[in-house]
Structures are given as structure tokens and as C-alpha cells.
Scaffold this active site. Sequence first.
Site, PDB file in Angstrom:
ATOM      1  CE  LYS A  42      55.897  37.423  41.465  1.00  0.00           C
ATOM      2  NZ  LYS A  42      55.274  37.509  42.749  1.00  0.00           N
TER       3      LYS A  42
ATOM      4  N   GLY B 261      51.181  34.410  34.723  1.00  0.00           N
ATOM      5  CA  GLY B 261      52.409  33.651  35.116  1.00  0.00           C
ATOM      6  C   GLY B 261      53.456  33.582  34.151  1.00  0.00           C
TER       7      GLY B 261
ATOM      8  CD  GLU C  79      57.290  38.848  45.235  1.00  0.00           C
ATOM      9  OE1 GLU C  79      56.805  37.436  45.293  1.00  0.00           O
ATOM     10  OE2 GLU C  79      56.651  39.818  45.399  1.00  0.00           O
TER      11      GLU C  79
ATOM     12  CG  HIS D 276      47.451  31.834  44.475  1.00  0.00           C
ATOM     13  ND1 HIS D 276      47.890  32.872  43.721  1.00  0.00           N
ATOM     14  CD2 HIS D 276      45.857  32.542  44.505  1.00  0.00           C
ATOM     15  CE1 HIS D 276      47.128  33.784  43.204  1.00  0.00           C
ATOM     16  NE2 HIS D 276      45.902  33.657  43.865  1.00  0.00           N
TER      17      HIS D 276
ATOM     18  CD  GLU E  94      46.525  36.776  42.162  1.00  0.00           C
ATOM     19  OE1 GLU E  94      45.595  36.357  41.556  1.00  0.00           O
ATOM     20  OE2 GLU E  94      47.742  36.956  41.834  1.00  0.00           O
TER      21      GLU E  94
ATOM     22  CD  GLU F 162      49.063  39.659  40.387  1.00  0.00           C
ATOM     23  OE1 GLU F 162      49.571  40.572  39.558  1.00  0.00           O
ATOM     24  OE2 GLU F 162      48.689  38.604  39.927  1.00  0.00           O
TER      25      GLU F 162
ATOM     26  NE  ARG G  51      42.954  40.689  35.534  1.00  0.00           N
ATOM     27  CZ  ARG G  51      43.067  39.563  36.023  1.00  0.00           C
ATOM     28  NH1 ARG G  51      41.996  38.795  36.247  1.00  0.00           N
ATOM     29  NH2 ARG G  51      44.319  38.955  36.087  1.00  0.00           N
TER      30      ARG G  51
ATOM     31  NE  ARG H  59      41.168  29.665  36.162  1.00  0.00           N
ATOM     32  CZ  ARG H  59      41.958  30.610  36.007  1.00  0.00           C
ATOM     33  NH1 ARG H  59      42.606  31.014  34.831  1.00  0.00           N
ATOM     34  NH2 ARG H  59      42.209  31.484  37.023  1.00  0.00           N
TER      35      ARG H  59
HETATM   36  P1  ADP Z   1      43.445  35.015  36.784  1.00  0.00           P
HETATM   37  O1  ADP Z   1      43.553  34.913  38.341  1.00  0.00           O
HETATM   38  O2  ADP Z   1      42.042  35.834  36.721  1.00  0.00           O
HETATM   39  O3  ADP Z   1      43.610  33.792  36.120  1.00  0.00           O
HETATM   40  P2  ADP Z   1      46.000  35.941  35.400  1.00  0.00           P
HETATM   41  O4  ADP Z   1      46.795  37.077  35.522  1.00  0.00           O
HETATM   42  O5  ADP Z   1      46.487  34.404  35.575  1.00  0.00           O
HETATM   43  O6  ADP Z   1      44.436  35.816  36.515  1.00  0.00           O
HETATM   44  O7  ADP Z   1      45.222  35.854  33.859  1.00  0.00           O
HETATM   45  C1  ADP Z   1      44.184  36.612  33.595  1.00  0.00           C
HETATM   46  C2  ADP Z   1      43.075  35.529  32.698  1.00  0.00           C
HETATM   47  O8  ADP Z   1      42.977  36.209  31.703  1.00  0.00           O
HETATM   48  C3  ADP Z   1      43.770  34.466  32.344  1.00  0.00           C
HETATM   49  O9  ADP Z   1      43.569  33.351  33.009  1.00  0.00           O
HETATM   50  C4  ADP Z   1      43.289  34.091  31.131  1.00  0.00           C
HETATM   51  O10 ADP Z   1      42.067  33.179  31.241  1.00  0.00           O
HETATM   52  C5  ADP Z   1      42.791  35.454  30.675  1.00  0.00           C
HETATM   53  N1  ADP Z   1      43.133  35.915  29.718  1.00  0.00           N
HETATM   54  C6  ADP Z   1      44.600  36.499  29.444  1.00  0.00           C
HETATM   55  N2  ADP Z   1      45.029  36.694  28.338  1.00  0.00           N
HETATM   56  C7  ADP Z   1      43.804  36.642  27.591  1.00  0.00           C
HETATM   57  C8  ADP Z   1      43.328  36.780  26.204  1.00  0.00           C
HETATM   58  N3  ADP Z   1      44.058  37.158  25.454  1.00  0.00           N
HETATM   59  N4  ADP Z   1      41.970  36.383  25.961  1.00  0.00           N
HETATM   60  C9  ADP Z   1      41.154  36.157  26.572  1.00  0.00           C
HETATM   61  N5  ADP Z   1      41.534  35.876  28.074  1.00  0.00           N
HETATM   62  C10 ADP Z   1      42.659  36.070  28.323  1.00  0.00           C
HETATM   63  P1  ADP Z   2      50.853  36.786  37.703  1.00  0.00           P
HETATM   64  O1  ADP Z   2      50.964  38.377  37.762  1.00  0.00           O
HETATM   65  O2  ADP Z   2      51.441  36.302  36.556  1.00  0.00           O
HETATM   66  O3  ADP Z   2      49.473  36.207  38.209  1.00  0.00           O
HETATM   67  P2  ADP Z   2      51.627  36.584  40.499  1.00  0.00           P
HETATM   68  O4  ADP Z   2      52.393  37.572  41.242  1.00  0.00           O
HETATM   69  O5  ADP Z   2      50.499  36.474  40.937  1.00  0.00           O
HETATM   70  O6  ADP Z   2      52.057  36.840  38.900  1.00  0.00           O
HETATM   71  O7  ADP Z   2      52.344  34.895  40.786  1.00  0.00           O
HETATM   72  C1  ADP Z   2      51.695  33.802  40.055  1.00  0.00           C
HETATM   73  C2  ADP Z   2      51.824  32.655  40.823  1.00  0.00           C
HETATM   74  O8  ADP Z   2      53.212  32.637  41.079  1.00  0.00           O
HETATM   75  C3  ADP Z   2      51.223  32.688  42.267  1.00  0.00           C
HETATM   76  O9  ADP Z   2      50.001  32.176  42.203  1.00  0.00           O
HETATM   77  C4  ADP Z   2      52.291  31.595  43.052  1.00  0.00           C
HETATM   78  O10 ADP Z   2      51.570  30.431  42.738  1.00  0.00           O
HETATM   79  C5  ADP Z   2      53.629  32.010  42.387  1.00  0.00           C
HETATM   80  N1  ADP Z   2      54.381  32.830  43.297  1.00  0.00           N
HETATM   81  C6  ADP Z   2      54.371  34.306  42.956  1.00  0.00           C
HETATM   82  N2  ADP Z   2      54.934  34.712  43.954  1.00  0.00           N
HETATM   83  C7  ADP Z   2      55.782  33.807  44.920  1.00  0.00           C
HETATM   84  C8  ADP Z   2      56.654  33.807  45.738  1.00  0.00           C
HETATM   85  N3  ADP Z   2      57.184  34.921  46.156  1.00  0.00           N
HETATM   86  N4  ADP Z   2      56.893  32.526  46.114  1.00  0.00           N
HETATM   87  C9  ADP Z   2      56.566  31.648  45.693  1.00  0.00           C
HETATM   88  N5  ADP Z   2      55.676  31.424  44.756  1.00  0.00           N
HETATM   89  C10 ADP Z   2      55.123  32.668  44.220  1.00  0.00           C
HETATM   90 MG    MG Z   3      48.515  36.644  39.821  1.00  0.00          MG
END
Ligand code: ADP
Ligand code: ADP
Ligand code: MG
Length: 475
Positions: free
Chosen positions: A158, A165, A200, A208, A275, A288, A292, A338
Site C-alpha cells: 500500500k 484504491g 499489510e 469493509h 475504516e 485508515e 473529511r 453511487r
Molecule cells: P470514499 O470512501 O469517500 O469513497 P476514497 O478515498 O475512496 O473515499 O475517495 C474519495 C472520493 O472522493 C472518491 O470516491 C471520489 O468520488 C472523490 N474524488 C476523488 N477524486 C476526486 C476528484 N478529483 N474530484 C471529485 N471527487 C473526487
Molecule cells: P484507500 O485510501 O485507497 O481508500 P484503504 O486502505 O482504505 O485505501 O483500502 C481500500 C480498500 O482495499 C478497502 O476498502 C478494502 O476493500 C481493501 N483493503 C485495504 N486493506 C486491506 C487488507 N489489509 N486486507 C484486505 N483488504 C484490504
Molecule cells: Mg479507504
Amino acid sequence: MFKRILIANRGEIAVRILRCCREMEIETVAVYSEADRTALHVQLATQAVCIGPAKAADSYLNAQAILTAALKTGCDAIHPGFGFLSENSEFARLCQECGIVFIGPRPEVIDMMGNKSAARRLMQQHNVPVVPGSSGSLDTAEQAKELADQIGYPVLLKAAAGGGGRGMRRVFTTEELIPNFEAARAEAVACFGDGEMYLEKLVLNPRHVEFQIMADEHGNTVHLGERDCSIQRKNQKLMEESPCKALSPALRKQMGDAAVNAAKAAGYTGAGTVEFVLSPEGEFYFIEMNTRIQVEHPVTEMITGIDLIREQLRVAAHLPLGFTQEEIQFSGHAIECRINAENPAKGFLPCPGKVNFLHLPGGCGVRVDTALYQGYETSPFYDSMVAKIIVHAPNRLQAIRRMRRALEELVIDGIDTGAELAHLILYHPDFMKGNYNTAFIEQNLDQLLSWHEQAKGDDASCTARFNNAVNSSQH
Ligand code: ADP
Ligand code: ADP
Ligand code: MG
């Protein structure tokens, strides 16, 4: 309370924040890129300022242009929404220096949680369970391989700065580790300008599960329950629901307490999300904290009746939370879908285009957060999410049925979306039983797509009938 707030975002979240401000009788300043001149958030705001060209780096990520707009229009606060500058501590600091309130936690807290590897360490120190893995960051691929060989495969590489993601790779064998490390690091550099990596253990088939947190400056930190966000594609969420079917009251209490501890450990203020991944055996691990408001916050609003944006504004204005943990009442079940402008059959390829005809669902227990309107052209420059459909009902089955009918009413003619796929997921027996995890889409996509092909030829399908009616009325 604030007099005038600048909303440093676009799309549905800008509209969502605007609506709250209007109800609180706060004036709003929208900012927009040249590609967004006709966007809904621009039309709904008290005033609007163009901050640069279409490319996000030149507009919505342009801190200087945004702060200049805020100062010129006499704003006393900035709401960053999600994405863009929402987790940028440098921007939060600049706001402070300009005497403008950044609606979010303190810059130091954003920094601490923004580095996911450092956040892990902080959680470990405060007895919040984390996934077994590296104690800090890994400088080289060899170091990562050594550790992975030690803790055992599969592992997940990671990016410390990761989000959405990206910068993440699953590794199942020792041979695959080094090339994957390099690939993940390259993606992290490309996406976040930062190649710091950690590792990890990959929890197999987890859910999740995340907790919504609110904290004020008066020592109150509460959680507003969980959201199950296991329906994901490419580690990104597609559907969210609350409550989570897998939590017993005892586990909910344990995880809720851990989330509150995590927020307290960070000295958190405002809205945030802790999370976790939850293993099939019922073990949960912190992954994490997002500092926000989150895309899926409406799910929590539906079951608690609390307006989270309003609470964010109150906390930023130094007011105490309007409720204690005991006063938060949970009622019924909520689901969010979504709607992304993308094609699930083509690897979820984004498909921007012009909305020729739009019909949004309504009725009892249905909420739609969107900035779409008929004639609107979605932009290839930004995130592909164009709408969120949220439903609330007394129980899970009724919420599923309500979401199905809401999606059957939805017509977005002109662009491909994932709405049909979401509709089919709501009929999948495992989804209906609540028996699913983050691998659900990966494991069921082919079957769901084949159902989709069948449904297209099936005149009896409600969506098909609705679409036909719309088409014939137009021609
Ligand atoms: P969440 O759990 O809110 O989905 P993520 O870390 O997956 O958190 O991503 C943040 C969210 O912010 C994304 O799902 C996406 O919809 C939004 N996002 C990311 N980049 C942008 C961007 N450039 N403009 C608008 N929205 C964004
Ligand atoms: P991001 O900052 O991109 O949102 P996360 O750390 O929240 O990244 O992880 C995104 C997704 O990846 C999680 O919602 C989960 O589905 C998967 N994930 C993250 N860490 C693990 C783990 N250690 N084992 C399995 N799946 C994971
Ligand atoms: Mg996340």
C-alpha cells in the site's frame, strides 16, 4: 456562525453543501473551472468565481486561486468537500494564515492521518487493532520481500499517501513481490507524487466496515454508527448500507469504541471516518482514517436524522455538538448506490457524454444527491460519479425493494452508467441475504453481466418498459 462560505469543490458534493448553507442562511461562493461554467453548483450559489482552466491541477487544486477568490469575496470559511483539497494540510494551513476557517480537522491531524503508515503506528500505540504488517514504511523492494516472507502470503502493498484504491497491489507469492512493489510505487508517485510504501497482510474476503465520527472542540467525540461498504470495484466503493448485517450489538459496541478511541488518539475535530476490514471470523482491523466528509455520508444521515454538513459547520464555528452518544438514535435501514458514468462490461471504463433525457426517482424514503440536469454534458476531466441514490426504510428488505424501484425509475439517457448493474446486485441472492464481502463484484461480475444481457431483451423488465415509454414519447 459564518456569514459567507466558499465551497472549494464541484458536482453533487458542492450542491449538497450549498443546500445546507442556504438552510442555515449562510451566503455561498461557488468556484468553477472553465469546463464548469454552466454547472449546477454555479447556478445555485449566491455568487461564483472562475478559478482557472478545466484541468483540476489548474483550478480545483489551485490553492492560490481559491484563497484569492475567498479573500476577494469576503468569505470567513472554506468547505473543501471530498477529493481535491479536502485532505491537503498545506491548504488548511494557508487558510489559517489568511484568517479563513478551513472546515475540517487541524492541519497536524490531517498530516498524521494522511500518512497511512504513520496512522497505523499511532493506532497501535492506542491499542486499536491494525492488520499485521510493517511497523513503518519500507524503503526498498528487498525490505518488503523480507518482511512478506516472514509474515506470510498473501500480502497487500500500500502507498502511505494512498486514496481512492490507488497505489495498492495484492501479492500471493514471493516471486511476485518485487515487480508488484515497483509497480505500486510507480502508481503512487504518479497519483500522489509520493512513493512511500508499506505492507499489510491481505485479509481474505473481508467486509469493509467504517464508523462515522463527529468530534467538537469541547471534548465530545461520538460515533454515528457504521456503514458496510463492501460492494466495491477496484477497491473503490459502489454501494454502501447501514446498519451492517454482520455486526452483533456487542461487536458494534467494540468497533464503535475503537473508532472513538482512534479519533481521540488523533485529537480529532469535525467529521471523520474510521475504516476497518472485518474478517469472516469476526476480527476487525483499522485500515485508515479519512479526515473529511465522505461520499457515503447520506447513509448515516438517513438512519440518524442528523445533517452531518450542518454539524461540520457548527464544530468549525467552535460550537459544541448538538448531541451526546446516548442521544443518537438509529432508525431503520439505509442504502446508497453511487451512479458513475462508466461501463461495467468494459472494465468500468469511464464514459462521459451528454445527458439527453433525465428522470430522477422520488417518493417515500428516496433521496437523490446529484448535480445532473437534462442537457448537461459530463466532463472527462473529473471523477465519474454523477449521482447518488439513497433510500431509507424501516428494515433491510424494504430498503432493498425501495432501492430497486428507485433505480427502475431512474433514466439517464445519453451516458452509460452502472445503474443497471446496481439494480441486478439488489436481486442477487447473496446480497439479499447480506452475505457478501469486498470480493463480491469480482466474483459475480460475469453472472451479473449475463443477467444484464438477458434483462435487455426482456420486455417485462420495468426499466425496459420505462425506457421504451420515454423513447417513444420523445420521437
Ligand atoms: P470514499 O470512501 O469517500 O469513497 P476514497 O478515498 O475512496 O473515499 O475517495 C474519495 C472520493 O472522493 C472518491 O470516491 C471520489 O468520488 C472523490 N474524488 C476523488 N477524486 C476526486 C476528484 N478529483 N474530484 C471529485 N471527487 C473526487
Ligand atoms: P484507500 O485510501 O485507497 O481508500 P484503504 O486502505 O482504505 O485505501 O483500502 C481500500 C480498500 O482495499 C478497502 O476498502 C478494502 O476493500 C481493501 N483493503 C485495504 N486493506 C486491506 C487488507 N489489509 N486486507 C484486505 N483488504 C484490504
Ligand atoms: Mg479507504
